[in-house]
Design a protein around this motif. Structure first.
Motif, PDB file in Angstrom:
ATOM      1  N   ASN A 172      39.881  27.667  39.442  1.00 52.26           N
ATOM      2  CA  ASN A 172      39.073  28.730  38.835  1.00 52.26           C
ATOM      3  C   ASN A 172      37.581  28.405  38.790  1.00 52.26           C
ATOM      4  O   ASN A 172      36.757  29.279  39.053  1.00 52.26           O
ATOM      5  N   PRO A 173      37.163  27.172  38.437  1.00 49.84           N
ATOM      6  CA  PRO A 173      35.724  26.888  38.464  1.00 49.84           C
ATOM      7  C   PRO A 173      35.093  27.091  39.834  1.00 49.84           C
ATOM      8  O   PRO A 173      33.951  27.553  39.933  1.00 49.84           O
ATOM      9  N   LEU A 174      35.832  26.771  40.889  1.00 50.27           N
ATOM     10  CA  LEU A 174      35.301  26.980  42.236  1.00 50.27           C
ATOM     11  C   LEU A 174      35.211  28.461  42.557  1.00 50.27           C
ATOM     12  O   LEU A 174      34.236  28.913  43.179  1.00 50.27           O
ATOM     13  N   VAL A 175      36.213  29.223  42.151  1.00 51.54           N
ATOM     14  CA  VAL A 175      36.177  30.677  42.378  1.00 51.54           C
ATOM     15  C   VAL A 175      34.988  31.298  41.653  1.00 51.54           C
ATOM     16  O   VAL A 175      34.286  32.162  42.200  1.00 51.54           O
ATOM     17  N   ARG A 176      34.732  30.857  40.432  1.00 54.51           N
ATOM     18  CA  ARG A 176      33.585  31.389  39.686  1.00 54.51           C
ATOM     19  C   ARG A 176      32.261  31.028  40.361  1.00 54.51           C
ATOM     20  O   ARG A 176      31.324  31.834  40.389  1.00 54.51           O
ATOM     21  N   GLU A 177      32.184  29.827  40.914  1.00 53.39           N
ATOM     22  CA  GLU A 177      30.948  29.418  41.576  1.00 53.39           C
ATOM     23  C   GLU A 177      30.743  30.209  42.864  1.00 53.39           C
ATOM     24  O   GLU A 177      29.613  30.580  43.196  1.00 53.39           O
ATOM     25  N   LEU A 178      31.815  30.458  43.590  1.00 52.77           N
ATOM     26  CA  LEU A 178      31.711  31.304  44.774  1.00 52.77           C
ATOM     27  C   LEU A 178      31.277  32.717  44.392  1.00 52.77           C
ATOM     28  O   LEU A 178      30.513  33.358  45.116  1.00 52.77           O
ATOM     29  N   GLY A 179      31.749  33.183  43.247  1.00 53.51           N
ATOM     30  CA  GLY A 179      31.327  34.494  42.773  1.00 53.51           C
ATOM     31  C   GLY A 179      29.847  34.533  42.444  1.00 53.51           C
ATOM     32  O   GLY A 179      29.165  35.535  42.704  1.00 53.51           O
ATOM     33  N   ALA A 180      29.323  33.453  41.866  1.00 50.84           N
ATOM     34  CA  ALA A 180      27.893  33.389  41.563  1.00 50.84           C
ATOM     35  C   ALA A 180      27.062  33.404  42.841  1.00 50.84           C
ATOM     36  O   ALA A 180      26.015  34.061  42.908  1.00 50.84           O
ATOM     37  N   LEU A 181      27.528  32.710  43.878  1.00 43.84           N
ATOM     38  CA  LEU A 181      26.821  32.724  45.157  1.00 43.84           C
ATOM     39  C   LEU A 181      26.877  34.109  45.791  1.00 43.84           C
ATOM     40  O   LEU A 181      25.885  34.568  46.379  1.00 43.84           O
ATOM     41  N   ALA A 182      28.036  34.770  45.692  1.00 47.98           N
ATOM     42  CA  ALA A 182      28.148  36.115  46.247  1.00 47.98           C
ATOM     43  C   ALA A 182      27.207  37.083  45.543  1.00 47.98           C
ATOM     44  O   ALA A 182      26.577  37.932  46.181  1.00 47.98           O
ATOM     45  N   THR A 183      27.095  36.970  44.231  1.00 48.44           N
ATOM     46  CA  THR A 183      26.181  37.830  43.480  1.00 48.44           C
ATOM     47  C   THR A 183      24.734  37.585  43.893  1.00 48.44           C
ATOM     48  O   THR A 183      23.964  38.526  44.082  1.00 48.44           O
ATOM     49  N   GLU A 184      24.365  36.322  44.053  1.00 44.36           N
ATOM     50  CA  GLU A 184      23.003  36.001  44.469  1.00 44.36           C
ATOM     51  C   GLU A 184      22.727  36.495  45.887  1.00 44.36           C
ATOM     52  O   GLU A 184      21.593  36.853  46.213  1.00 44.36           O
ATOM     53  N   ALA A 185      23.761  36.540  46.724  1.00 44.91           N
ATOM     54  CA  ALA A 185      23.604  37.033  48.091  1.00 44.91           C
ATOM     55  C   ALA A 185      23.638  38.556  48.169  1.00 44.91           C
ATOM     56  O   ALA A 185      23.465  39.111  49.261  1.00 44.91           O
ATOM     57  N   GLY A 186      23.862  39.204  47.044  1.00 45.50           N
ATOM     58  CA  GLY A 186      23.897  40.660  47.023  1.00 45.50           C
ATOM     59  C   GLY A 186      25.203  41.252  47.484  1.00 45.50           C
ATOM     60  O   GLY A 186      25.248  42.419  47.906  1.00 45.50           O
ATOM     61  N   LEU A 187      26.287  40.498  47.421  1.00 43.36           N
ATOM     62  CA  LEU A 187      27.600  40.972  47.854  1.00 43.36           C
ATOM     63  C   LEU A 187      28.449  41.356  46.655  1.00 43.36           C
ATOM     64  O   LEU A 187      28.375  40.714  45.601  1.00 43.36           O
ATOM     65  N   SER A 188      29.267  42.374  46.839  1.00 46.07           N
ATOM     66  CA  SER A 188      30.230  42.772  45.815  1.00 46.07           C
ATOM     67  C   SER A 188      31.617  42.369  46.300  1.00 46.07           C
ATOM     68  O   SER A 188      32.273  43.091  47.063  1.00 46.07           O
ATOM     69  N   VAL A 189      32.048  41.180  45.898  1.00 47.56           N
ATOM     70  CA  VAL A 189      33.320  40.619  46.356  1.00 47.56           C
ATOM     71  C   VAL A 189      34.231  40.421  45.147  1.00 47.56           C
ATOM     72  O   VAL A 189      33.880  39.684  44.227  1.00 47.56           O
ATOM     73  N   PRO A 190      35.408  41.058  45.126  1.00 42.76           N
ATOM     74  CA  PRO A 190      36.322  40.908  43.978  1.00 42.76           C
ATOM     75  C   PRO A 190      37.130  39.613  44.059  1.00 42.76           C
ATOM     76  O   PRO A 190      38.290  39.613  44.470  1.00 42.76           O
ATOM     77  N   LEU A 191      36.533  38.508  43.675  1.00 39.36           N
ATOM     78  CA  LEU A 191      37.226  37.231  43.661  1.00 39.36           C
ATOM     79  C   LEU A 191      38.024  37.113  42.362  1.00 39.36           C
ATOM     80  O   LEU A 191      37.466  37.271  41.279  1.00 39.36           O
ATOM     81  N   VAL A 192      39.296  36.820  42.470  1.00 45.28           N
ATOM     82  CA  VAL A 192      40.165  36.773  41.296  1.00 45.28           C
ATOM     83  C   VAL A 192      40.608  35.341  41.039  1.00 45.28           C
ATOM     84  O   VAL A 192      40.848  34.569  41.965  1.00 45.28           O
ATOM     85  N   GLU A 193      40.700  34.987  39.764  1.00 46.27           N
ATOM     86  CA  GLU A 193      41.092  33.645  39.362  1.00 46.27           C
ATOM     87  C   GLU A 193      42.601  33.568  39.142  1.00 46.27           C
ATOM     88  O   GLU A 193      43.291  34.576  39.064  1.00 46.27           O
ATOM     89  N   GLU A 194      43.070  32.342  39.024  1.00 52.38           N
ATOM     90  CA  GLU A 194      44.474  32.116  38.677  1.00 52.38           C
ATOM     91  C   GLU A 194      44.677  32.466  37.205  1.00 52.38           C
ATOM     92  O   GLU A 194      43.895  32.070  36.344  1.00 52.38           O
ATOM     93  N   VAL A 195      45.722  33.239  36.913  1.00 51.60           N
ATOM     94  CA  VAL A 195      45.972  33.717  35.556  1.00 51.60           C
ATOM     95  C   VAL A 195      46.824  32.701  34.802  1.00 51.60           C
ATOM     96  O   VAL A 195      47.838  32.234  35.321  1.00 51.60           O
ATOM     97  N   ALA A 196      46.405  32.373  33.609  1.00 45.73           N
ATOM     98  CA  ALA A 196      47.198  31.490  32.748  1.00 45.73           C
ATOM     99  C   ALA A 196      48.276  32.310  32.046  1.00 45.73           C
ATOM    100  O   ALA A 196      47.984  33.341  31.429  1.00 45.73           O
ATOM    101  N   ALA A 197      49.518  31.856  32.137  1.00 46.23           N
ATOM    102  CA  ALA A 197      50.630  32.630  31.583  1.00 46.23           C
ATOM    103  C   ALA A 197      50.541  32.761  30.069  1.00 46.23           C
ATOM    104  O   ALA A 197      50.977  33.766  29.505  1.00 46.23           O
ATOM    105  N   ASP A 198      49.972  31.772  29.391  1.00 42.86           N
ATOM    106  CA  ASP A 198      49.980  31.804  27.930  1.00 42.86           C
ATOM    107  C   ASP A 198      48.951  32.767  27.349  1.00 42.86           C
ATOM    108  O   ASP A 198      48.975  33.027  26.142  1.00 42.86           O
TER     109      ASP A 198
END
Length: 325
Positions: free
Chosen positions: A159-185
């Protein structure tokens, strides 16, 4: 090591790992080799491109990559500031923010975002958002994505890597729906619209591919014909994709019914690898069976023919069921 800055890395390793020179260290004669256990740890201080650190084994997992990548993102975000004094402070603040501890929250809530910090929000009007910075962010995003997928192909992106990729996508002006792993609890039984958008794009982009058959992805028309996400729920103040949640629930029920229909003494083990059937002791989760839409297996086919029989039939891999061992 004294000649190198304490807050930086090593530009190269040879001067540090070479034998001692005359007068280099008090009490140590010239020509003494650096101990092997020390030499093995020196590469951790190497300052080099990310791909070189991966090749050297310094970055050996997606989790480690997620800790290193914010250093690149911080410099890209700070590059949009014209103030030479504020720029390093902004970069250091971003790097420190990414090192914070993650918390699991209920009701679709999330932790405070970097841009929501008052002192960072005050600097936002000063950021120029230059085109060259966007191009640099896009290049870093592509490099980091390919590196994560090729260097660690058998591991899910943390998840931390997915969030960082999302930050780079936002800075690049891209709208990419990156989804994280869901915690069951903390799962609330529904999803935000980002998940539906990701499913819609995946169905369209991967239609007809091996990946689509492997995971039995719905047709792109399924999402186009489905009702659009509902408005925000008063309780959570987040837009939810109820049709996507219903599709997930339907697949979970299907897996439950399939598990309950197996014959006595056998257990159906679902695996992402779709391994062929193997007959072993009748213990729980040790007899593997190959599942197709019909749920049948040609009786006159030997076990070795599983690969040829399953190749044309998309198997399902419901989540939550034990993996094969």
């Amino acid at each position: 090591m004294d000649r190198y800055p304490a807050d930086g890395g090593l530009p190269e390793l040879d001067p540090v790992t070479a034998e001692t020179a005359v007068g280099e260290a008090p009490g140590i004669p010239a020509g003494v080799a650096v101990p092997d256990n020390v030499v093995a740890k020196v590469p951790r201080a190497l300052e080099a491109p990310v791909d070189e650190l991966v090749a050297r084994g310094v970055i050996n997992s997606g989790e480690v990559l997620a800790k290193v990548l914010p250093q690149l993102t911080a410099s890209l975000l700070a590059a949009n500031l014209d103030d030479a004094e504020i720029e390093p402070v902004y970069a250091l603040t971003y790097a420190a923010f990414r090192r914070r501890r993650s918390l699991l929250l209920l009701n679709l809530e999330h932790q405070v975002q970097f841009g929501e910090l008052p002192w960072i929000a005050a600097l936002e009007p000063l950021r120029a958002h230059r085109p060259d910075t966007k191009r640099a962010a896009l290049g870093t995003l592509r490099q980091a994505t390919m590196l994560a997928l090729t260097a660690f192909p058998a591991a899910i992106l943390p998840n931390p890597l997915v969030r960082e990729l999302g930050a780079l996508a936002t800075e690049a002006g891209l709208s990419v729906p990156l989804v994280e792993e869901v915690a069951a609890d903390i799962f609330m039984g529904t999803f935000t619209v980002k998940w539906r958008l990701a499913a819609e794009r995946a169905s369209a982009l991967l239609a007809g591919s091996l990946y689509a058959r492997y995971y039995d992805l719905p047709d792109a028309g399924t999402w186009a014909a489905a009702p659009r996400p509902r408005r925000k729920r008063p309780r959570w103040a987040r837009r939810t994709a109820d049709d996507f949640a219903a599709a997930c629930a339907a697949r979970a029920r299907e897996a439950q019914l399939d598990a309950g229909s197996r014959s006595p003494g056998t257990a159906r083990c679902w695996s992402r690898a779709r391994s062929c059937p193997r007959t072993t002791s009748p213990c729980s989760w040790t007899r593997w069976t190959c599942a197709s839409r019909s749920g049948t297996w040609p009786r006159n086919w030997p076990t070795g023919s599983c690969a040829g029989w399953c190749a044309g039939r998309p198997c399902r891999a419901p989540t939550g069921t034990p993996r094969s061992r």
